[in-house]
Design an enzyme around this catalytic site. Structure first.
Site, mmCIF file in Angstrom:
data_model
loop_
_atom_site.group_PDB
_atom_site.id
_atom_site.type_symbol
_atom_site.label_atom_id
_atom_site.label_comp_id
_atom_site.label_asym_id
_atom_site.label_seq_id
_atom_site.Cartn_x
_atom_site.Cartn_y
_atom_site.Cartn_z
ATOM 1 N N ARG A 1 1.102 -1.154 0.312
ATOM 2 C CA ARG A 1 0.100 -0.101 0.312
ATOM 3 C C ARG A 1 0.768 1.564 0.482
ATOM 4 O O ARG A 1 0.075 2.234 -0.455
ATOM 5 C CB ARG A 1 -1.336 0.106 1.151
ATOM 6 N N GLU B 1 -4.870 -2.181 -4.640
ATOM 7 C CA GLU B 1 -4.424 -2.759 -3.562
ATOM 8 C C GLU B 1 -6.383 -1.670 -1.942
ATOM 9 O O GLU B 1 -4.685 -2.147 -1.094
ATOM 10 C CB GLU B 1 -3.164 -1.817 -3.349
#
Length: 407
Positions: A261, A384
């Site tokens: 991330r 994500e």
């Protein structure tokens, strides 16, 4: 306190990445946006250059190649006991390359999101075995969107192998990668606790390419859909602990997101910077120049908008650096990784669209890259983990509630 100056050991890396963005990626950006699914052959030279720098010790990466015990031991602890390592160097370099093109950044060989997954979960033997190979990551399924815990792809133990069956979609670099990190469940009745990740050879006959997607943006990057049909994987290719744990069993797989991330946040920060720089340049040619010393209320709408967007950029930039820095220093960063991804993804979309608006016909036309960046930006707020999922993760951490308590 984080020293916000770029660490001296990373300065050559950042400069090299910036040169790659300006001199290689931007000149071919439009070419591979139009020629979707064509492999950018120019990246082979860039990959060789990155490999050479890595072997010389000039760079560090957050993928499998930079995650061995030897690489970790080689990292120097900076003044004050803090470590600026592989995660921070990857974030800084990605910010630069994504000023050039996000899709091309995602297409760099051996720099896939699956490599970050391997770095997060694999044992030392696995990291050494997968070193130098390009890994994609397969999580999303046709009937399972943002809820990774509801994965339906199964993994059944059969002697020294696991047999995988299921479907995966939206696999970034799925066709081009050498390995695919596949998330599957050992027991559907146990929910997310039984989910594990497996490294599957792209050449495995049980891993069948179904199609390549046609997309709004990042067209230089291939996005694949796969079918796993009695796909046999050696047991040694299960990442992490093969045992199903009733408490925290999903944590090992979820560590992947703590690594990836911040990288996606960095992509968004880089594209935001590119959009702001070009819009500022184009508006200056039209006589619009923000005055940072004057009250924002006294300036034109365009000038005030640029100032506000710069503030949002700074916030996203600092959040991305913090999440990466925490990972380098062994600090739990799940909340901070989600904060960085949420802020950077939303900022990127807002800024890219606003820059198109401010530049009018020039921003909307294909004579500049602003319209392309506006298309590219949306995926950075989705993959994500969507904006909504990131905010949910942050809320759970702040309120100290479990996923079952706050859905």
């Amino acid at each position: 306190m984080i020293n916000l100056e770029i660490p001296r050991k990373f300065v050559p890396l950042v400069k090299q990445a910036g040169s790659m963005a300006d001199e290689v990626f931007r000149p071919i950006s439009r070419k591979y946006d139009l020629a979707e699914h064509d492999y950018p052959v120019e990246l082979d030279l860039m990959s060789a250059l990155i490999d050479g720098m890595s072997q010389s010790g000039a760079t560090q990466g957050a993928g499998a190649t930079g995650a061995t015990k030897e690489a970790a031991a080689a990292e120097k602890v900076d003044e004050g006991g803090a470590k600026n390592g592989a995660n921070l160097s990857s974030v800084l370099s990605i910010m630069e390359t994504c000023r050039g093109d996000v899709g091309l950044t995602l297409s760099l060989p051996r720099q896939g999101l699956g490599n970050a997954a391997i770095a997060a979960v694999a044992n030392d033997e696995q990291k050494a075995r997968y070193a130098g190979r390009w890994a994609a990551m397969a999580i999303t399924e046709p009937d399972v969107g943002s809820d990774s815990g509801a994965i339906r792809t199964t993994a059944t133990k059969d002697g020294d192998e696991y047999v995988l069956n299921g479907e995966k979609i939206f696999v970034t670099a799925g066709e081009r990668a050498e390995l695919v990190v596949v998330w599957a469940t050992l027991d559907r009745t146990l929910g997310k606790k039984a989910i594990k990740s497996f490294v599957v050879e792209r050449s495995n006959p049980g891993l069948k390419l179904v199609r390549l997607e046609h997309k709004l943006g990042i067209r230089a990057s291939d996005t694949a859909a796969f079918s796993l049909q009695d796909c046999r994987v050696p047991a040694v290719d299960l990442l992490g602990d093969p045992e199903i744990k009733t408490e925290g069993g999903f944590g090992g797989a979820m560590q992947t997101f703590d690594n990836t991330r911040p990288l996606v946040a960095a992509m968004a920060v880089g594209l935001t910077r590119a959009s702001l720089d070009l819009a500022t340049e184009l508006l200056a040619q039209a006589g619009v120049k923000p005055d940072l010393d004057a009250p924002i209320t006294t300036q034109s709408y365009a000038a005030a908008s640029l100032i506000e967007m710069e503030a949002d950029f700074e916030a996203a930039y600092l959040l991305a650096l913090r999440a990466a820095w925490m990972a380098d220093n062994g600090q739990p960063n799940s909340m901070e990784a989600s904060m960085a991804k949420a802020k950077a993804g939303r900022t990127c979309v807002n800024v890219a669209l606003k820059c198109v608006e401010l530049c009018g016909a020039t921003g909307y036309a294909e004579t500049e890259l602003l319209e392309k960046w506006a298309r590219d930006s949306k995926i950075l707020d989705i993959f994500e983990g969507t904006q909504q999922i990131q905010l949910l993760v942050v809320a759970r951490r702040l309120l100290e509630l479990s996923s079952s308590e706050l859905k």
